[in-house]
Scaffold this motif. Structure first.
Motif, PDB file in Angstrom:
ATOM      1  N   THR A  38      -8.891   3.421   1.611  1.00 15.12           N
ATOM      2  CA  THR A  38      -9.900   2.844   2.509  1.00 15.12           C
ATOM      3  C   THR A  38      -9.869   3.516   3.873  1.00 15.12           C
ATOM      4  N   GLN A  70       0.820  -1.214   0.000  1.00 15.77           N
ATOM      5  CA  GLN A  70       0.000   0.000   0.000  1.00 15.77           C
ATOM      6  C   GLN A  70       0.853   1.263   0.000  1.00 15.77           C
ATOM      7  N   TYR A  89     -12.327  -4.366   1.310  1.00 18.03           N
ATOM      8  CA  TYR A  89     -10.886  -4.477   1.020  1.00 18.03           C
ATOM      9  C   TYR A  89     -10.464  -5.885   0.560  1.00 18.03           C
ATOM     10  N   MET A 105      -8.550  -7.149  -2.841  1.00 18.33           N
ATOM     11  CA  MET A 105      -7.271  -7.869  -2.767  1.00 18.33           C
ATOM     12  C   MET A 105      -7.369  -9.204  -3.513  1.00 18.33           C
ATOM     13  N   HIS A 111      -6.204   0.565  -2.285  1.00 21.71           N
ATOM     14  CA  HIS A 111      -6.361   0.136  -0.891  1.00 21.71           C
ATOM     15  C   HIS A 111      -6.034   1.280   0.074  1.00 21.71           C
TER      16      HIS A 111
END
Ligand code: ATP
Ligand code: MG
Length: 327
Positions: A47, A9, A126, A130, A44
């Motif tokens: 989030t 990330q 999330y 992924m 991501h």
């Protein structure tokens, strides 16, 4: 060649030693034997609360650190998640095959939502994104740290579920979680994982820290009762964490290091480890700063990566769309 996929990330200016040892070092190894895809997870990163200018900067900085740590853009496809639209497109499909119960059982969701005032729906979904990040490439191998084991397990379940329901589509990937280095702990709090989102910069070794900061953090690491240098994660979590770090930065075995420090004090170990860390990380830091001076070149590498990744990801997405009945 078997394929590997993983991401990090863009949630901080510098990656930390946990990312470096738990993820990045594995990425570098696998690029030699695998068709490798490594991405910067900027989707991501939104989030949780974020700042646009910061996110843009962190995305490029993360890419620079990938390359500085040894990823070769000629061997690995390096790209930014948001530049490959198939990721959120497949994510939607997978969200529709994930139950609320499954998503809300994820410990990362529980931990991170407990820390947020505003809990976004994205934090809950999330793991579906992924899963999409991974399954689009049909990789055999996904190198991650221990904290991602549960998400990987869900990814495998989603792949199997989709294959069962709509016919064989996805490769069910294996997580590659190296027992010895899968969880590097916070130097100030060896009960917690070293984390970008931890508000404890003293306990986190950033790979872009300069020699002075590195040395200071290692010297002030929390150690344990007693004086003996031994590898005993249960009773001596602080020293054991330092030994793990020492071992992975030098490629020496923990036993070998413990033998060398027999009869010596924690302080000796720390001084030497600080030296090892400075030696390893200084070139990575210098190379990162150098790469960041030519952002156009960095962006060109990422654009090329996104193009290569898109070609594969879109083919998988087309197959998925067809199988679920999208015209
Ligand atoms: P954040 O706190 O924003 O979630 P993070 O430090 O957990 O950041 P990620 O980008 O979420 O970093 O994770 C990137 C990779 O690094 C993942 O494979 C993750 O499992 C691994 N990783 C993260 N922290 C550690 C750690 N302390 N030890 C080993 N691996 C780690
Ligand atoms: Mg994380």
């Amino acid at each position: 060649q078997p394929r590997t996929v993983s991401g990090i990330q863009a949630t901080s200016d510098s990656l930390h030693l946990g990312n470096y040892i738990g993820a990045l070092q594995q990425f570098v190894t696998h690029q030699e034997s695998h068709d490798a895809f490594y991405f910067i997870a900027n989707m991501h990163a939104i989030t949780v609360e974020q700042d646009p200018a910061e996110l843009r900067e962190r995305t490029l900085r993360t890419a620079a650190q990938f390359i500085a740590a040894g990823l070769d853009p000629e061997k690995s496809t390096i790209f930014v998640q948001s530049q490959v639209p198939a990721h959120p497109q497949l994510s939607w499909v997978l969200e529709c095959t994930t139950s609320m119960g499954e998503a809300s059982r994820m410990t990362q969701f529980k931990d991170k939502s407990a820390k947020q005032e505003h809990v976004s729906l994205g934090l809950l979904t999330y793991p579906a994104l992924m899963a999409a990040d991974i399954l689009l490439y049909n990789p055999q191998l996904v190198p991650v740290g221990e904290d991602q084991r549960q998400h990987l397990e869900l990814t495998r379940n989603l792949a199997e579920r989709f294959n069962y329901r709509f016919g064989k589509t996805f490769t069910v990937p294996e997580a590659q979680i190296l027992k010895a280095t899968a969880k590097i702990y916070d130097l100030q709090n060896p009960g917690a994982k070293m984390s970008k989102s931890q508000p404890s910069p003293q306990g986190r070794i950033d790979i872009l820290d300069d020699a002075k900061a590195l040395t200071k953090k290692i010297k002030s690491a929390v150690t344990d009762d007693g004086t003996e240098i031994a590898f005993d994660p249960e009773n001596k979590p602080g020293v054991s964490n330092l030994l793990t770090i020492y071992s992975s930065l030098t490629s020496r075995s923990v036993d070998d290091i413990v033998a060398e420090y027999e009869g010596k004090m924690y302080g000796h170990l720390k001084v030497d480890l600080a030296e090892v860390a400075v030696e390893t990380l200084t070139p990575v830091r210098e190379r990162t700063l150098e790469l960041l001076e030519d952002r156009a070149q960095l962006q060109a590498i990422l654009d090329r990566g996104a193009e290569k990744a898109s070609a594969i990801a879109e083919a998988t997405l087309r197959e998925v769309y067809d199988k679920i009945g999208f015209i």
